[in-house]
Design an enzyme around this catalytic site. Structure first.
Site, PDB file in Angstrom:
ATOM      1  N   ARG A   1      11.887  -5.381   5.009  1.00  0.00           N
ATOM      2  CA  ARG A   1      11.485  -3.980   4.668  1.00  0.00           C
ATOM      3  C   ARG A   1      12.240  -2.839   5.396  1.00  0.00           C
ATOM      4  O   ARG A   1      12.796  -2.988   6.691  1.00  0.00           O
ATOM      5  CB  ARG A   1      10.114  -3.636   4.993  1.00  0.00           C
ATOM      6  CG  ARG A   1       9.555  -2.151   5.089  1.00  0.00           C
ATOM      7  CD  ARG A   1       8.273  -1.751   5.057  1.00  0.00           C
ATOM      8  NE  ARG A   1       7.405  -2.280   6.367  1.00  0.00           N
ATOM      9  CZ  ARG A   1       6.033  -2.050   6.490  1.00  0.00           C
ATOM     10  NH1 ARG A   1       5.425  -1.604   5.436  1.00  0.00           N
ATOM     11  NH2 ARG A   1       5.622  -2.609   7.600  1.00  0.00           N
TER      12      ARG A   1
ATOM     13  N   ARG B   1     -10.465   0.095   8.476  1.00  0.00           N
ATOM     14  CA  ARG B   1      -9.804  -1.262   8.777  1.00  0.00           C
ATOM     15  C   ARG B   1     -11.010  -2.068   9.392  1.00  0.00           C
ATOM     16  O   ARG B   1     -10.525  -3.376   9.709  1.00  0.00           O
ATOM     17  CB  ARG B   1      -8.542  -1.281   9.639  1.00  0.00           C
ATOM     18  CG  ARG B   1      -7.273  -1.061   8.945  1.00  0.00           C
ATOM     19  CD  ARG B   1      -6.332  -2.083   9.634  1.00  0.00           C
ATOM     20  NE  ARG B   1      -4.964  -2.124   9.838  1.00  0.00           N
ATOM     21  CZ  ARG B   1      -4.050  -1.295   9.114  1.00  0.00           C
ATOM     22  NH1 ARG B   1      -4.467  -0.157   8.433  1.00  0.00           N
ATOM     23  NH2 ARG B   1      -2.924  -1.539   9.581  1.00  0.00           N
TER      24      ARG B   1
ATOM     25  N   ARG C   1      10.736  -1.127  11.081  1.00  0.00           N
ATOM     26  CA  ARG C   1       9.643  -0.942  12.062  1.00  0.00           C
ATOM     27  C   ARG C   1       9.657  -1.954  12.795  1.00  0.00           C
ATOM     28  O   ARG C   1       9.663  -3.061  12.867  1.00  0.00           O
ATOM     29  CB  ARG C   1       8.152  -0.942  11.071  1.00  0.00           C
ATOM     30  CG  ARG C   1       7.808   0.363  10.763  1.00  0.00           C
ATOM     31  CD  ARG C   1       6.742   0.491   9.877  1.00  0.00           C
ATOM     32  NE  ARG C   1       5.543  -0.428  10.215  1.00  0.00           N
ATOM     33  CZ  ARG C   1       4.184  -0.435   9.657  1.00  0.00           C
ATOM     34  NH1 ARG C   1       4.248   0.430   8.225  1.00  0.00           N
ATOM     35  NH2 ARG C   1       3.465  -1.135   9.866  1.00  0.00           N
TER      36      ARG C   1
ATOM     37  N   LYS D   1       0.792  -1.160  -0.020  1.00  0.00           N
ATOM     38  CA  LYS D   1       0.078  -0.026   0.071  1.00  0.00           C
ATOM     39  C   LYS D   1       0.675   1.248   0.073  1.00  0.00           C
ATOM     40  O   LYS D   1       1.014   2.004  -0.767  1.00  0.00           O
ATOM     41  CB  LYS D   1      -1.081  -0.048   1.319  1.00  0.00           C
ATOM     42  CG  LYS D   1      -1.866  -1.228   1.331  1.00  0.00           C
ATOM     43  CD  LYS D   1      -2.719  -1.204   2.502  1.00  0.00           C
ATOM     44  CE  LYS D   1      -1.955  -1.257   3.808  1.00  0.00           C
ATOM     45  NZ  LYS D   1      -1.326  -2.363   3.978  1.00  0.00           N
TER      46      LYS D   1
ATOM     47  N   ARG E   1      -0.436  -9.170  13.001  1.00  0.00           N
ATOM     48  CA  ARG E   1      -1.054  -8.378  12.169  1.00  0.00           C
ATOM     49  C   ARG E   1      -1.942  -8.873  11.083  1.00  0.00           C
ATOM     50  O   ARG E   1      -3.144  -8.657  10.714  1.00  0.00           O
ATOM     51  CB  ARG E   1      -0.019  -7.458  11.489  1.00  0.00           C
ATOM     52  CG  ARG E   1       0.523  -6.462  12.663  1.00  0.00           C
ATOM     53  CD  ARG E   1       1.789  -5.768  12.184  1.00  0.00           C
ATOM     54  NE  ARG E   1       1.777  -5.127  11.261  1.00  0.00           N
ATOM     55  CZ  ARG E   1       2.834  -4.892  10.265  1.00  0.00           C
ATOM     56  NH1 ARG E   1       4.016  -5.139  10.686  1.00  0.00           N
ATOM     57  NH2 ARG E   1       2.688  -4.307   9.040  1.00  0.00           N
TER      58      ARG E   1
HETATM   59  P1  AP5 Z   1       4.995  -1.507   1.990  1.00  0.00           P
HETATM   60  O1  AP5 Z   1       4.450  -0.871   0.766  1.00  0.00           O
HETATM   61  O2  AP5 Z   1       5.177  -0.720   3.084  1.00  0.00           O
HETATM   62  O3  AP5 Z   1       3.409  -2.306   2.555  1.00  0.00           O
HETATM   63  P2  AP5 Z   1       2.011  -1.830   3.350  1.00  0.00           P
HETATM   64  O4  AP5 Z   1       1.005  -2.578   2.562  1.00  0.00           O
HETATM   65  O5  AP5 Z   1       2.134  -0.376   3.297  1.00  0.00           O
HETATM   66  O6  AP5 Z   1       2.111  -2.650   4.625  1.00  0.00           O
HETATM   67  P3  AP5 Z   1       2.095  -1.953   6.177  1.00  0.00           P
HETATM   68  O7  AP5 Z   1       2.880  -3.053   6.959  1.00  0.00           O
HETATM   69  O8  AP5 Z   1       2.260  -0.576   6.162  1.00  0.00           O
HETATM   70  O9  AP5 Z   1       0.744  -2.200   6.227  1.00  0.00           O
HETATM   71  P4  AP5 Z   1      -0.264  -2.318   7.534  1.00  0.00           P
HETATM   72  O10 AP5 Z   1      -1.486  -2.322   7.058  1.00  0.00           O
HETATM   73  O11 AP5 Z   1       0.156  -3.365   8.619  1.00  0.00           O
HETATM   74  O12 AP5 Z   1       0.557  -0.926   8.729  1.00  0.00           O
HETATM   75  P5  AP5 Z   1       0.118   0.312   8.841  1.00  0.00           P
HETATM   76  O13 AP5 Z   1       1.171   1.428   8.786  1.00  0.00           O
HETATM   77  O14 AP5 Z   1      -1.203   0.790   8.021  1.00  0.00           O
HETATM   78  O15 AP5 Z   1       5.526  -2.819   1.464  1.00  0.00           O
HETATM   79  C1  AP5 Z   1       6.066  -3.723   2.196  1.00  0.00           C
HETATM   80  C2  AP5 Z   1       7.472  -4.156   1.766  1.00  0.00           C
HETATM   81  O16 AP5 Z   1       7.359  -4.949   0.657  1.00  0.00           O
HETATM   82  C3  AP5 Z   1       8.388  -3.066   1.518  1.00  0.00           C
HETATM   83  O17 AP5 Z   1       9.617  -3.333   1.856  1.00  0.00           O
HETATM   84  C4  AP5 Z   1       8.398  -2.890  -0.052  1.00  0.00           C
HETATM   85  O18 AP5 Z   1       9.731  -2.558  -0.564  1.00  0.00           O
HETATM   86  C5  AP5 Z   1       8.094  -4.124  -0.585  1.00  0.00           C
HETATM   87  N1  AP5 Z   1       7.292  -4.389  -1.650  1.00  0.00           N
HETATM   88  C6  AP5 Z   1       6.130  -3.604  -1.922  1.00  0.00           C
HETATM   89  N2  AP5 Z   1       5.520  -4.128  -3.115  1.00  0.00           N
HETATM   90  C7  AP5 Z   1       6.445  -4.928  -3.833  1.00  0.00           C
HETATM   91  C8  AP5 Z   1       6.358  -5.691  -4.777  1.00  0.00           C
HETATM   92  N3  AP5 Z   1       5.318  -5.629  -5.888  1.00  0.00           N
HETATM   93  N4  AP5 Z   1       6.905  -6.737  -5.085  1.00  0.00           N
HETATM   94  C9  AP5 Z   1       8.062  -6.896  -4.095  1.00  0.00           C
HETATM   95  N5  AP5 Z   1       8.345  -6.103  -2.935  1.00  0.00           N
HETATM   96  C10 AP5 Z   1       7.296  -5.298  -2.589  1.00  0.00           C
HETATM   97  O19 AP5 Z   1      -0.564   0.305  10.375  1.00  0.00           O
HETATM   98  C11 AP5 Z   1       0.370  -0.086  11.400  1.00  0.00           C
HETATM   99  C12 AP5 Z   1      -0.597  -0.184  12.825  1.00  0.00           C
HETATM  100  O20 AP5 Z   1      -1.126   1.206  13.074  1.00  0.00           O
HETATM  101  C13 AP5 Z   1      -1.517  -1.134  12.775  1.00  0.00           C
HETATM  102  O21 AP5 Z   1      -1.216  -2.516  13.149  1.00  0.00           O
HETATM  103  C14 AP5 Z   1      -2.443  -0.760  13.815  1.00  0.00           C
HETATM  104  O22 AP5 Z   1      -1.859  -1.038  15.120  1.00  0.00           O
HETATM  105  C15 AP5 Z   1      -2.456   0.906  13.711  1.00  0.00           C
HETATM  106  N6  AP5 Z   1      -3.625   1.251  12.681  1.00  0.00           N
HETATM  107  C16 AP5 Z   1      -3.242   1.973  11.370  1.00  0.00           C
HETATM  108  N7  AP5 Z   1      -4.261   2.064  10.922  1.00  0.00           N
HETATM  109  C17 AP5 Z   1      -5.118   1.685  11.561  1.00  0.00           C
HETATM  110  C18 AP5 Z   1      -6.656   1.737  11.414  1.00  0.00           C
HETATM  111  N8  AP5 Z   1      -7.482   2.038  10.450  1.00  0.00           N
HETATM  112  N9  AP5 Z   1      -7.514   1.218  12.505  1.00  0.00           N
HETATM  113  C19 AP5 Z   1      -6.898   0.875  13.766  1.00  0.00           C
HETATM  114  N10 AP5 Z   1      -5.781   0.634  13.726  1.00  0.00           N
HETATM  115  C20 AP5 Z   1      -4.621   1.264  12.812  1.00  0.00           C
HETATM  116 MG    MG Z   2       2.149   1.067   4.855  1.00  0.00          MG
END
Ligand code: AP5
Ligand code: MG
Ligand code: ZN
Length: 304
Positions: free
Chosen positions: A132, A93, A165, A18, A176
């Site tokens: 990552r 979410r 992270r 994402k 997660r």
């Molecule tokens: P990346 O693009 O970083 O992946 P992402 O989908 O953004 O994954 P996240 O870990 O950020 O998602 P998340 O939903 O768990 O975390 P968030 O910060 O939202 O890519 C990942 C890796 O893959 C990178 O190294 C990249 O280079 C590689 N990659 C990407 N595309 C690729 C491809 N096509 N091929 C090969 N490699 C590739 O949330 C964190 C925490 O915040 C949650 O756990 C929760 O506690 C809280 N939180 C956030 N939002 C909410 C909400 N709405 N409600 C409640 N709690 C929330």
């Molecule tokens: Mg992200």
């Protein structure tokens, strides 16, 4: 009457890509990237009450309570730069968050324009998160293998230091993913039943996924002068491109797309087999720029 805001969602499991895709898509649509996870991490960094309340949930990979996250996003959408809309990453979410978002948008006559859903198999997610690295300056994402940073482990775009992270530790990642399956899969169904969901194969190269996201937001169109395929996103001319603003979209290489008969539209594979070189270059840009308004006299297939 004011134009509707463009609210697009980027949904998918942890590690689906994402954050990696969001900046490009946001720049393409001319709307800011709003990531709930990034906002929460910023609150933690600056030590706000919200940041302190969110900490223990985030460390364990659990969701932060709905009310806190909803208020944070509503407040963010009220800021000046979101008047044209926003690309939401990681929100909603839970179904409660989706309902709250709908209710909020409805008050202003806005709707969710589309929900892009990145589908990636579970073993790939774990591999992606384990490798990552993130930029402390511009939040760009890198991967030791799939998208390597500079040799000195800094960001090739802004040269700041990279970090990992804490919630990318393997046991937290497992939780997660579990939380995602339990709480967020129903959100996918929520948008599917409303006809707003665009499922995209996220298990491809970064450019391959990008191409599919653009295709979901518009399509592929065949050039009239050269036998090449262009990718375009839907676009309503606000700059007087035509008398009634009736353009279908604009291509990655910066041309307007006129009204075309359906046979002129192609699959993303058509584009990949025979792409316009400028569209292809735009797709591969490491740091996408805000797209400029195209030249109306330079339209693809203007059968208008
Ligand atoms: P990346 O693009 O970083 O992946 P992402 O989908 O953004 O994954 P996240 O870990 O950020 O998602 P998340 O939903 O768990 O975390 P968030 O910060 O939202 O890519 C990942 C890796 O893959 C990178 O190294 C990249 O280079 C590689 N990659 C990407 N595309 C690729 C491809 N096509 N091929 C090969 N490699 C590739 O949330 C964190 C925490 O915040 C949650 O756990 C929760 O506690 C809280 N939180 C956030 N939002 C909410 C909400 N709405 N409600 C409640 N709690 C929330
Ligand atoms: Mg992200
Ligand atoms: Zn950077």
């Amino acid at each position: 009457m004011g134009r509707q805001r463009t609210i697009v969602l980027l949904l998918g499991p942890p590690g689906a890509g994402k954050g990696t895709q969001a900046r490009f898509v946001g720049a393409l649509l001319g709307i800011p990237h709003v990531a709930s996870g990034d906002l929460l991490r910023e609150h933690r960094r600056t030590g706000t009450a919200l940041g302190r309340a969110a900490q223990e949930y985030m460390e364990r990979g659990n969701l932060v309570p709905d009310t806190l996250v909803i208020d944070m996003i509503v407040e963010r959408l009220e800021r000046e730069d979101a008047t044209r809309g926003a690309l939401l990453d990681g929100f909603p979410r839970t179904v409660a968050q989706a309902q709250a978002l709908d209710a909020r948008l409805q008050e202003r006559g806005d709707v969710v324009g589309g929900a892009l859903y990145l589908e990636v198999p579970r073993p790939i997610l774990v591999e992606r998160l384990a490798g990552r690295w993130l930029c402390s300056g511009c939040q760009a994402t890198y991967h030791v293998q799939f998208n390597p940073p500079a040799a000195d482990n800094t960001c090739p775009v802004c040269h700041e230091a990279l970090y990992q992270r804490e919630d990318d530790a393997r046991d937290v990642v497992e939780n997660r993913v579990e939380v995602y399956l339990r709480e967020t899969m129903p959100v996918i169904e929520y948008y599917r039943t409303r006809g707003a969901l665009h499922a995209v194969d996220g298990d491809r190269s970064i450019e391959g996924v990008r191409a599919r996201l653009v295709h979901a937001l518009g399509g592929a169109v065949h050039g009239t002068r050269r036998p090449r395929w262009h990718l375009f996103v839907e676009y309503t001319a606000t700059d007087g491109g035509t008398a009634d603003g009736r353009w279908l979209g604009r291509t990655l290489c910066g041309k307007y797309v006129g009204r075309l008969p359906p046979r002129d539209f192609g699959a993303v594979e058509d584009f990949e087999a025979n792409p316009c070189r400028l569209c292809w270059r735009a797709l591969r840009a490491r740091q996408p720029n805000q797209m400029e308004a195209p030249d109306p006299s330079d339209a693809v297939g203007s059968s208008l």
